[in-house]
Design a protein around this motif. Structure first.
Motif, PDB file in Angstrom:
ATOM      1  N   MET A   1      -4.884   0.177  -2.077  1.00  0.00           N
ATOM      2  CA  MET A   1      -3.897  -0.677  -2.681  1.00  0.00           C
ATOM      3  C   MET A   1      -4.152  -2.106  -2.222  1.00  0.00           C
ATOM      4  O   MET A   1      -4.738  -2.326  -1.166  1.00  0.00           O
ATOM      5  CB  MET A   1      -2.487  -0.195  -2.346  1.00  0.00           C
ATOM      6  CG  MET A   1      -1.899  -0.710  -1.071  1.00  0.00           C
ATOM      7  SD  MET A   1      -0.204  -0.187  -0.686  1.00  0.00           S
ATOM      8  CE  MET A   1      -0.177   1.490  -1.159  1.00  0.00           C
ATOM      9  N   ASP A   2      -3.710  -3.056  -3.004  1.00  0.00           N
ATOM     10  CA  ASP A   2      -3.822  -4.465  -2.630  1.00  0.00           C
ATOM     11  C   ASP A   2      -2.563  -4.867  -1.871  1.00  0.00           C
ATOM     12  O   ASP A   2      -1.453  -4.531  -2.294  1.00  0.00           O
ATOM     13  CB  ASP A   2      -3.958  -5.351  -3.873  1.00  0.00           C
ATOM     14  CG  ASP A   2      -5.298  -5.175  -4.557  1.00  0.00           C
ATOM     15  OD1 ASP A   2      -6.307  -5.018  -3.849  1.00  0.00           O
ATOM     16  OD2 ASP A   2      -5.332  -5.211  -5.799  1.00  0.00           O
ATOM     17  N   VAL A   3      -2.754  -5.574  -0.768  1.00  0.00           N
ATOM     18  CA  VAL A   3      -1.632  -6.099   0.002  1.00  0.00           C
ATOM     19  C   VAL A   3      -1.764  -7.614  -0.002  1.00  0.00           C
ATOM     20  O   VAL A   3      -2.812  -8.151   0.369  1.00  0.00           O
ATOM     21  CB  VAL A   3      -1.618  -5.546   1.443  1.00  0.00           C
ATOM     22  CG1 VAL A   3      -0.433  -6.104   2.208  1.00  0.00           C
ATOM     23  CG2 VAL A   3      -1.570  -4.026   1.434  1.00  0.00           C
ATOM     24  N   LEU A   4      -0.712  -8.290  -0.455  1.00  0.00           N
ATOM     25  CA  LEU A   4      -0.703  -9.748  -0.559  1.00  0.00           C
ATOM     26  C   LEU A   4       0.247 -10.318   0.474  1.00  0.00           C
ATOM     27  O   LEU A   4       1.315  -9.753   0.725  1.00  0.00           O
ATOM     28  CB  LEU A   4      -0.240 -10.178  -1.953  1.00  0.00           C
ATOM     29  CG  LEU A   4      -1.215  -9.990  -3.105  1.00  0.00           C
ATOM     30  CD1 LEU A   4      -1.522  -8.534  -3.365  1.00  0.00           C
ATOM     31  CD2 LEU A   4      -0.650 -10.626  -4.357  1.00  0.00           C
ATOM     32  N   TYR A   5      -0.145 -11.460   1.043  1.00  0.00           N
ATOM     33  CA  TYR A   5       0.655 -12.139   2.061  1.00  0.00           C
ATOM     34  C   TYR A   5       0.906 -13.571   1.599  1.00  0.00           C
ATOM     35  O   TYR A   5      -0.019 -14.260   1.169  1.00  0.00           O
ATOM     36  CB  TYR A   5      -0.096 -12.160   3.394  1.00  0.00           C
ATOM     37  CG  TYR A   5      -0.588 -10.815   3.848  1.00  0.00           C
ATOM     38  CD1 TYR A   5       0.295  -9.836   4.292  1.00  0.00           C
ATOM     39  CD2 TYR A   5      -1.944 -10.507   3.823  1.00  0.00           C
ATOM     40  CE1 TYR A   5      -0.161  -8.594   4.708  1.00  0.00           C
ATOM     41  CE2 TYR A   5      -2.412  -9.264   4.242  1.00  0.00           C
ATOM     42  CZ  TYR A   5      -1.515  -8.318   4.683  1.00  0.00           C
ATOM     43  OH  TYR A   5      -1.970  -7.092   5.090  1.00  0.00           O
ATOM     44  N   PHE A   6       2.155 -14.010   1.703  1.00  0.00           N
ATOM     45  CA  PHE A   6       2.519 -15.349   1.254  1.00  0.00           C
ATOM     46  C   PHE A   6       3.165 -16.150   2.377  1.00  0.00           C
ATOM     47  O   PHE A   6       3.767 -15.586   3.296  1.00  0.00           O
ATOM     48  CB  PHE A   6       3.494 -15.256   0.067  1.00  0.00           C
ATOM     49  CG  PHE A   6       2.862 -14.675  -1.164  1.00  0.00           C
ATOM     50  CD1 PHE A   6       2.160 -15.479  -2.041  1.00  0.00           C
ATOM     51  CD2 PHE A   6       2.951 -13.321  -1.426  1.00  0.00           C
ATOM     52  CE1 PHE A   6       1.557 -14.937  -3.177  1.00  0.00           C
ATOM     53  CE2 PHE A   6       2.365 -12.769  -2.552  1.00  0.00           C
ATOM     54  CZ  PHE A   6       1.662 -13.576  -3.429  1.00  0.00           C
ATOM     55  N   ALA A   7       3.053 -17.469   2.257  1.00  0.00           N
ATOM     56  CA  ALA A   7       3.684 -18.435   3.162  1.00  0.00           C
ATOM     57  C   ALA A   7       3.278 -18.175   4.615  1.00  0.00           C
ATOM     58  O   ALA A   7       2.100 -18.002   4.896  1.00  0.00           O
ATOM     59  CB  ALA A   7       5.199 -18.434   2.965  1.00  0.00           C
ATOM     60  N   GLY A  23      -2.234   5.986   4.475  1.00  0.00           N
ATOM     61  CA  GLY A  23      -1.557   7.265   4.323  1.00  0.00           C
ATOM     62  C   GLY A  23      -0.050   7.098   4.393  1.00  0.00           C
ATOM     63  O   GLY A  23       0.692   8.073   4.389  1.00  0.00           O
ATOM     64  N   ALA A  24       0.414   5.852   4.462  1.00  0.00           N
ATOM     65  CA  ALA A  24       1.845   5.562   4.579  1.00  0.00           C
ATOM     66  C   ALA A  24       2.593   6.042   3.340  1.00  0.00           C
ATOM     67  O   ALA A  24       2.149   5.848   2.213  1.00  0.00           O
ATOM     68  CB  ALA A  24       2.063   4.068   4.778  1.00  0.00           C
ATOM     69  N   ALA A  25       3.747   6.641   3.566  1.00  0.00           N
ATOM     70  CA  ALA A  25       4.582   7.121   2.466  1.00  0.00           C
ATOM     71  C   ALA A  25       5.592   6.073   2.008  1.00  0.00           C
ATOM     72  O   ALA A  25       6.046   6.099   0.870  1.00  0.00           O
ATOM     73  CB  ALA A  25       5.311   8.394   2.877  1.00  0.00           C
ATOM     74  N   THR A  26       5.956   5.146   2.914  1.00  0.00           N
ATOM     75  CA  THR A  26       6.949   4.115   2.603  1.00  0.00           C
ATOM     76  C   THR A  26       6.427   2.750   3.043  1.00  0.00           C
ATOM     77  O   THR A  26       5.454   2.656   3.802  1.00  0.00           O
ATOM     78  CB  THR A  26       8.279   4.366   3.324  1.00  0.00           C
ATOM     79  OG1 THR A  26       8.056   4.242   4.732  1.00  0.00           O
ATOM     80  CG2 THR A  26       8.856   5.730   2.994  1.00  0.00           C
ATOM     81  N   VAL A  27       7.106   1.716   2.602  1.00  0.00           N
ATOM     82  CA  VAL A  27       6.751   0.362   3.031  1.00  0.00           C
ATOM     83  C   VAL A  27       6.871   0.245   4.546  1.00  0.00           C
ATOM     84  O   VAL A  27       5.995  -0.326   5.201  1.00  0.00           O
ATOM     85  CB  VAL A  27       7.629  -0.693   2.326  1.00  0.00           C
ATOM     86  CG1 VAL A  27       7.337  -2.087   2.857  1.00  0.00           C
ATOM     87  CG2 VAL A  27       7.443  -0.636   0.814  1.00  0.00           C
ATOM     88  N   ALA A  67       4.151   5.864  -3.281  1.00  0.00           N
ATOM     89  CA  ALA A  67       3.417   6.710  -4.222  1.00  0.00           C
ATOM     90  C   ALA A  67       3.221   5.983  -5.551  1.00  0.00           C
ATOM     91  O   ALA A  67       4.180   5.510  -6.155  1.00  0.00           O
ATOM     92  CB  ALA A  67       4.162   8.023  -4.443  1.00  0.00           C
ATOM     93  N   GLY A  68       1.967   5.853  -5.972  1.00  0.00           N
ATOM     94  CA  GLY A  68       1.653   5.222  -7.247  1.00  0.00           C
ATOM     95  C   GLY A  68       1.639   3.704  -7.231  1.00  0.00           C
ATOM     96  O   GLY A  68       1.313   3.084  -8.235  1.00  0.00           O
ATOM     97  N   VAL A  69       1.993   3.093  -6.122  1.00  0.00           N
ATOM     98  CA  VAL A  69       2.035   1.623  -6.036  1.00  0.00           C
ATOM     99  C   VAL A  69       0.614   1.077  -5.909  1.00  0.00           C
ATOM    100  O   VAL A  69      -0.190   1.583  -5.140  1.00  0.00           O
ATOM    101  CB  VAL A  69       2.908   1.183  -4.835  1.00  0.00           C
ATOM    102  CG1 VAL A  69       2.790  -0.312  -4.602  1.00  0.00           C
ATOM    103  CG2 VAL A  69       4.349   1.581  -5.071  1.00  0.00           C
ATOM    104  N   ARG A  70       0.316   0.045  -6.671  1.00  0.00           N
ATOM    105  CA  ARG A  70      -1.010  -0.581  -6.622  1.00  0.00           C
ATOM    106  C   ARG A  70      -1.014  -1.869  -5.817  1.00  0.00           C
ATOM    107  O   ARG A  70      -2.059  -2.272  -5.317  1.00  0.00           O
ATOM    108  CB  ARG A  70      -1.496  -0.859  -8.032  1.00  0.00           C
ATOM    109  CG  ARG A  70      -1.788   0.403  -8.826  1.00  0.00           C
ATOM    110  CD  ARG A  70      -2.351   0.076 -10.185  1.00  0.00           C
ATOM    111  NE  ARG A  70      -1.528  -0.934 -10.833  1.00  0.00           N
ATOM    112  CZ  ARG A  70      -0.902  -0.780 -11.990  1.00  0.00           C
ATOM    113  NH1 ARG A  70      -1.015   0.327 -12.657  1.00  0.00           N
ATOM    114  NH2 ARG A  70      -0.165  -1.745 -12.498  1.00  0.00           N
ATOM    115  N   GLU A  71       0.159  -2.535  -5.730  1.00  0.00           N
ATOM    116  CA  GLU A  71       0.209  -3.836  -5.062  1.00  0.00           C
ATOM    117  C   GLU A  71       1.495  -3.968  -4.246  1.00  0.00           C
ATOM    118  O   GLU A  71       2.578  -3.693  -4.746  1.00  0.00           O
ATOM    119  CB  GLU A  71       0.159  -4.948  -6.101  1.00  0.00           C
ATOM    120  CG  GLU A  71       0.230  -6.341  -5.529  1.00  0.00           C
ATOM    121  CD  GLU A  71       0.308  -7.380  -6.626  1.00  0.00           C
ATOM    122  OE1 GLU A  71      -0.761  -7.791  -7.119  1.00  0.00           O
ATOM    123  OE2 GLU A  71       1.443  -7.753  -7.016  1.00  0.00           O
ATOM    124  N   VAL A  72       1.339  -4.389  -2.995  1.00  0.00           N
ATOM    125  CA  VAL A  72       2.469  -4.668  -2.113  1.00  0.00           C
ATOM    126  C   VAL A  72       2.354  -6.124  -1.702  1.00  0.00           C
ATOM    127  O   VAL A  72       1.281  -6.584  -1.287  1.00  0.00           O
ATOM    128  CB  VAL A  72       2.433  -3.768  -0.855  1.00  0.00           C
ATOM    129  CG1 VAL A  72       3.597  -4.097   0.073  1.00  0.00           C
ATOM    130  CG2 VAL A  72       2.442  -2.309  -1.236  1.00  0.00           C
TER     131      VAL A  72
END
Length: 81
Positions: A1-7, A23-27, A67-72
């Motif tokens: 998954m892509d993880v983006l960081y701002f500011a 392997g994380a199930a939650t944020v 689950a199913g998330v592509r971008e955080v």
């Protein structure tokens, strides 16, 4: 998954984005994994009450499933003006 960081999150980590396998199930579990990487991540995620998160560009909560998330995306609260 892509993880983006701002500011200031981006400033502390030193990256605007990265692609990770998790392997994380939650944020929250993802944040725990990231904190364990090294000191710069620990600093960026030291106080999650000062952060917001979006999953696939929708505001979400830290207990949300990945689950199913592509971008955080992690960012500080925004203010208007």
């Amino acid at each position: 998954m892509d993880v983006l960081y701002f500011a200031w999150v981006r400033e502390r980590i030193g990256l605007p984005r990265e692609r990770i396998e998790t392997g994380a199930a939650t944020v929250s579990e993802l944040v725990d994994e990231l904190r364990g990487r090294e000191a710069r991540y620990e600093a960026a995620f030291a106080d999650t009450s000062a952060l917001r998160v979006a999953l696939d560009q929708q505001l979400s909560d830290f207990d949300a499933p990945l689950a199913g998330v592509r971008e955080v995306a992690f960012f500080p609260p925004m203010t208007g003006g």
